[in-house]
Design a protein around this motif. Structure first.
Motif, PDB file in Angstrom:
ATOM      1  N   PRO A 182       0.735  -1.238  -0.106  1.00  5.80           N
ATOM      2  CA  PRO A 182      -0.132  -0.088   0.110  1.00  5.80           C
ATOM      3  C   PRO A 182       0.736   1.240   0.019  1.00  5.80           C
ATOM      4  O   PRO A 182       1.836   1.417   0.639  1.00  5.80           O
ATOM      5  N   GLY A 183       0.171   2.291  -0.883  1.00  2.76           N
ATOM      6  CA  GLY A 183       1.287   3.379  -0.962  1.00  2.76           C
ATOM      7  C   GLY A 183       2.069   3.319  -1.967  1.00  2.76           C
ATOM      8  O   GLY A 183       2.845   4.420  -2.406  1.00  2.76           O
ATOM      9  N   GLY A 184       2.429   2.373  -2.493  1.00  4.94           N
ATOM     10  CA  GLY A 184       3.322   2.053  -3.763  1.00  4.94           C
ATOM     11  C   GLY A 184       2.659   2.477  -5.071  1.00  4.94           C
ATOM     12  O   GLY A 184       1.782   2.939  -5.276  1.00  4.94           O
ATOM     13  N   SER A 185       3.719   2.254  -6.019  1.00  5.43           N
ATOM     14  CA  SER A 185       3.239   2.701  -7.507  1.00  5.43           C
ATOM     15  C   SER A 185       3.793   1.707  -8.438  1.00  5.43           C
ATOM     16  O   SER A 185       4.586   0.489  -8.174  1.00  5.43           O
ATOM     17  N   LEU A 186       2.839   1.475  -9.559  1.00  3.96           N
ATOM     18  CA  LEU A 186       3.129   0.700 -10.378  1.00  3.96           C
ATOM     19  C   LEU A 186       2.631   1.531 -12.067  1.00  3.96           C
ATOM     20  O   LEU A 186       1.948   2.115 -11.816  1.00  3.96           O
TER      21      LEU A 186
ATOM     22  N   LEU B 104      -1.114   3.516  -4.135  1.00  2.72           N
ATOM     23  CA  LEU B 104      -1.901   2.265  -4.264  1.00  2.72           C
ATOM     24  C   LEU B 104      -2.645   1.834  -2.860  1.00  2.72           C
ATOM     25  O   LEU B 104      -1.891   1.816  -2.056  1.00  2.72           O
ATOM     26  N   LYS B 105      -3.889   1.259  -3.279  1.00  3.10           N
ATOM     27  CA  LYS B 105      -4.570   1.031  -2.048  1.00  3.10           C
ATOM     28  C   LYS B 105      -4.849  -0.633  -2.152  1.00  3.10           C
ATOM     29  O   LYS B 105      -5.067  -1.020  -3.286  1.00  3.10           O
ATOM     30  N   PRO B 106      -5.249  -1.346  -1.091  1.00  2.32           N
ATOM     31  CA  PRO B 106      -5.657  -2.631  -1.252  1.00  2.32           C
ATOM     32  C   PRO B 106      -6.964  -2.761  -2.180  1.00  2.32           C
ATOM     33  O   PRO B 106      -6.843  -3.855  -2.755  1.00  2.32           O
ATOM     34  N   GLU B 107      -7.811  -1.967  -2.129  1.00  2.95           N
ATOM     35  CA  GLU B 107      -9.150  -1.727  -3.167  1.00  2.95           C
ATOM     36  C   GLU B 107      -8.648  -2.002  -4.416  1.00  2.95           C
ATOM     37  O   GLU B 107      -9.518  -1.778  -5.191  1.00  2.95           O
ATOM     38  N   ASP B 108      -7.381  -1.411  -4.770  1.00  2.00           N
ATOM     39  CA  ASP B 108      -7.072  -1.462  -6.417  1.00  2.00           C
ATOM     40  C   ASP B 108      -6.521  -2.863  -6.733  1.00  2.00           C
ATOM     41  O   ASP B 108      -6.380  -3.125  -8.034  1.00  2.00           O
TER      42      ASP B 108
ATOM     43  N   THR C 114      -1.663  -6.675  -7.496  1.00  2.00           N
ATOM     44  CA  THR C 114      -2.139  -6.997  -5.981  1.00  2.00           C
ATOM     45  C   THR C 114      -1.707  -6.035  -5.095  1.00  2.00           C
ATOM     46  O   THR C 114      -0.266  -5.783  -5.011  1.00  2.00           O
ATOM     47  N   VAL C 115      -2.257  -5.347  -4.295  1.00  2.00           N
ATOM     48  CA  VAL C 115      -1.958  -4.289  -3.308  1.00  2.00           C
ATOM     49  C   VAL C 115      -2.052  -4.923  -1.754  1.00  2.00           C
ATOM     50  O   VAL C 115      -3.252  -4.830  -1.423  1.00  2.00           O
ATOM     51  N   SER C 116      -0.793  -5.246  -1.174  1.00  2.00           N
ATOM     52  CA  SER C 116      -1.089  -6.033  -0.007  1.00  2.00           C
ATOM     53  C   SER C 116       0.185  -5.897   0.798  1.00  2.00           C
ATOM     54  O   SER C 116       1.185  -5.631   0.412  1.00  2.00           O
ATOM     55  N   LEU C 117       0.294  -5.946   2.177  1.00  2.60           N
ATOM     56  CA  LEU C 117       1.583  -5.992   2.818  1.00  2.60           C
ATOM     57  C   LEU C 117       2.234  -7.138   2.770  1.00  2.60           C
ATOM     58  O   LEU C 117       1.778  -8.098   2.585  1.00  2.60           O
TER      59      LEU C 117
END
Length: 116
Positions: free
Chosen positions: A14-18, A82-86, A113-116
């Motif tokens: 979360p918070g990252g970019s792609l 990015l958020k988990p809901e993305d 996939t957006v996840s820790l």
């Protein structure tokens, strides 16, 4: 034969970019309407952004940007914050209008996939 090949998906915190890419062939790219859709598990496919047009859903405005390089026949989706809901499979779509008729083509999709 029209082909759309997506790439750039993966696992991100979360918070990252792609940045997703969609390379197109077999069409006149510069006059095609290019779009990104996404489909999360158990949900309907939804339009994220189009070119021309820009982002289409409020939840990604200010975070996602669509762009295209007509010289490379490629459309991009830059995804920031990015958020988990993305989390979803992201699909590229091309719409070609010829003699008043529209034809749509889809890529195979790329998983985000957006996840820790």
């Amino acid at each position: 034969q029209v082909q759309l090949v997506e790439s750039g998906g993966g696992l991100v915190q979360p918070g990252g970019s792609l940045r997703l890419s969609c390379a197109a062939s077999g069409l006149t790219f510069s006059t095609s309407i290019m779009s990104w859709y996404r489909q999360a598990p158990g949900k309907e496919r939804e339009l994220v952004a189009s070119s021309p047009g820009g982002t289409k859903i409020d939840s990604v405005k200010g975070r996602f940007t669509i762009s295209r390089d007509n010289a490379l026949n490629t459309v991009y989706l830059q995804m920031n914050s990015l958020k988990p809901e993305d989390t979803a499979v992201y699909y590229c779509k091309a719409v070609i209008v010829r003699r008043g008729l529209s034809t749509a083509y889809w890529g195979q999709g790329t998983q985000v996939t957006v996840s820790l």
